[in-house]
Enzyme design. Structure first.
Site, PDB file in Angstrom:
ATOM      1  N   TYR A  33       0.829  -1.199   0.000  1.00  6.43           N
ATOM      2  CA  TYR A  33       0.000   0.000   0.000  1.00  6.43           C
ATOM      3  C   TYR A  33       0.862   1.247   0.000  1.00  6.43           C
ATOM      4  CZ  TYR A  33       0.782   0.902   5.030  1.00  6.43           C
ATOM      5  OH  TYR A  33       1.336   1.201   6.249  1.00  6.43           O
ATOM      6  N   LYS A 151       6.463  -2.043   1.858  1.00 12.91           N
ATOM      7  CA  LYS A 151       5.281  -1.466   2.526  1.00 12.91           C
ATOM      8  C   LYS A 151       4.085  -2.400   2.364  1.00 12.91           C
ATOM      9  CE  LYS A 151       3.153   3.087   3.203  1.00 12.91           C
ATOM     10  NZ  LYS A 151       3.247   3.120   4.654  1.00 12.91           N
ATOM     11  N   GLU A 183      11.622   2.191  14.561  1.00 10.05           N
ATOM     12  CA  GLU A 183      10.749   3.277  14.090  1.00 10.05           C
ATOM     13  C   GLU A 183       9.457   3.254  14.891  1.00 10.05           C
ATOM     14  OE1 GLU A 183       9.639   2.521   9.945  1.00 10.05           O
ATOM     15  OE2 GLU A 183       9.677   0.379  10.337  1.00 10.05           O
ATOM     16  N   LEU A 207      10.881   1.114   7.334  1.00  5.32           N
ATOM     17  CA  LEU A 207      10.325   1.583   6.074  1.00  5.32           C
ATOM     18  C   LEU A 207      11.099   2.827   5.629  1.00  5.32           C
ATOM     19  CD1 LEU A 207       7.955   1.083   4.047  1.00  5.32           C
ATOM     20  CD2 LEU A 207       6.881   3.059   5.117  1.00  5.32           C
TER      21      LEU A 207
HETATM   22  N1  PDD Z   1       2.743   4.903   7.436  1.00  5.64           N
HETATM   23  N2  PDD Z   1       7.405   3.652   9.053  1.00  5.64           N
HETATM   24  C1  PDD Z   1       6.269   2.940   9.042  1.00  5.64           C
HETATM   25  C2  PDD Z   1       6.247   1.626   9.741  1.00  5.64           C
HETATM   26  C3  PDD Z   1       5.124   3.434   8.383  1.00  5.64           C
HETATM   27  O1  PDD Z   1       3.996   2.719   8.365  1.00  5.64           O
HETATM   28  C4  PDD Z   1       5.185   4.713   7.754  1.00  5.64           C
HETATM   29  C5  PDD Z   1       4.019   5.287   7.018  1.00  5.64           C
HETATM   30  C6  PDD Z   1       6.397   5.428   7.813  1.00  5.64           C
HETATM   31  C7  PDD Z   1       6.554   6.767   7.156  1.00  5.64           C
HETATM   32  O2  PDD Z   1       6.580   6.670   5.752  1.00  5.64           O
HETATM   33  P1  PDD Z   1       6.096   7.888   4.839  1.00  5.64           P
HETATM   34  O3  PDD Z   1       6.867   9.061   5.283  1.00  5.64           O
HETATM   35  O4  PDD Z   1       6.440   7.459   3.467  1.00  5.64           O
HETATM   36  O5  PDD Z   1       4.621   8.038   5.092  1.00  5.64           O
HETATM   37  C8  PDD Z   1       7.482   4.860   8.455  1.00  5.64           C
HETATM   38  C9  PDD Z   1       1.586   5.359   6.719  1.00  5.64           C
HETATM   39  C10 PDD Z   1       1.411   6.826   6.753  1.00  5.64           C
HETATM   40  C11 PDD Z   1       0.377   4.588   7.200  1.00  5.64           C
HETATM   41  O6  PDD Z   1       0.512   3.399   7.388  1.00  5.64           O
HETATM   42  O7  PDD Z   1      -0.708   5.175   7.330  1.00  5.64           O
END
Ligand code: PDD
Length: 287
Positions: A33, A151, A183, A207
């Site tokens: 996703y 992801k 994280e 991620l």
């Molecule tokens: N989550 N680490 C994890 C485990 C994440 O699920 C996310 C993002 C990030 C940040 O990635 P980005 O900056 O590309 O959004 C880091 C999204 C927002 C979610 O699951 O809703």
């Protein structure tokens, strides 16, 4: 207003959207996703999210069902049809629905990936009350699988982690592996000590956040010092400031870790400045 969603080539009211019970996303979390932010009705960092989507699909041997321009068109259609000013677009691609449950991947020539996109409006995204107060985090063991760089939609443990935090009166959890923070449950984690921003380096352990890449670039451009390395829970608790980044929270100050307040227990000046820079620059570059 009924929300219009996208399913496998068609736009439809959300109530009409249907996915097979044999879909491998449903049965096996066999899918990936992306979440792309919308500000002023425009997409933030579309290229970054598209590039990461291609990579995630490639790592799982799922063919990308659309090219860049087709993805962009669907994103724009949904923003327009749902009149989203601030919010996000969620997209999911699964390995499809072979018509039975089987651990063996289906033949991609006969089973097409499933594609779903929908929007979520959030008028308080930029002017977030949470960002003014900062969030509290607790630390928990990182019990996820070893390919967190992909992801995938396997979000049960992150979801449980968020609930563990809420039960303790906090907002979110930071995950810990071998004493070091990996994280947040849905965001990348940072501390600031003596003006230096520290965040874990990229690997399969985390991620590769699209917001992370942008924020580190802006920080370096603003002559802030950045160190990409592991940091421990103890180091985090004695930091001057901390924050998390994600598409849905931008830069979100962290004001306490496991009940230990950082600095004055309010959002720190560097995190606050980075949030302003990120929003300003992203707005300028939005498409
Ligand atoms: N989550 N680490 C994890 C485990 C994440 O699920 C996310 C993002 C990030 C940040 O990635 P980005 O900056 O590309 O959004 C880091 C999204 C927002 C979610 O699951 O809703």
């Amino acid at each position: 207003m009924t929300r219009i969603v996208y399913v496998n080539g068609d736009y439809m009211p959300e109530g009409d959207a249907k996915i097979s019970i044999f879909d491998r996303g449903f049965l096996m979390a066999d899918g990936v996703y992306e979440v792309t932010t919308v500000i002023d009705g425009k997409l933030i960092d579309f290229e970054g999210h598209f590039t990461r989507l291609e990579r995630s699909l490639g790592e799982l041997d799922i063919a990308n069902p659309m090219d860049r321009d087709a993805w962009l068109e669907v994103h724009r259609q949904l923003v327009g049809q749902n009149a989203v000013d601030q919010g996000m677009i969620y997209l999911q691609v699964t390995r499809g629905a072979p018509g039975d449950r089987d651990f063996v991947f289906p033949d991609p020539d006969t089973t097409a990936p499933t594609v779903v996109l929908f929007t979520q409006s959030n008028p308080a995204l930029v002017d977030s009350p949470k960002a003014k107060k900062g969030i509290k985090v607790v630390t928990i063991d990182d019990l996820r699988w070893g390919r967190r760089d992909i992801k995938t939609v396997q979000l049960l443990y992150p979801s449980m982690g968020k609930m563990m935090a809420i039960k303790q009166g906090a907002d979110d959890a930071w995950m810990v592996q071998d004493g070091a923070i990996t994280e947040g449950t849905s965001n990348n984690a940072y501390i600031i000590k003596d003006g230096k921003i520290v965040t874990r380096a990229l690997s399969n352990d985390i991620l590769h956040g699209i917001t992370r890449a942008a924020v580190l670039r802006f920080a370096r451009e603003a002559q802030m010092q950045v160190e990409e390395r592991n940091f421990t829970v103890e180091e985090a608790k004695s930091a001057d400031e901390a924050f998390v980044t994600s598409a849905s929270t931008f830069v979100m100050p962290v004001v306490s870790i496991d009940g230990t307040e950082l600095g004055t227990g309010t959002p720190g000046p560097l995190a606050t400045r980075l949030r302003e820079i990120y929003i300003e620059e992203s707005r300028k570059a939005a498409i």
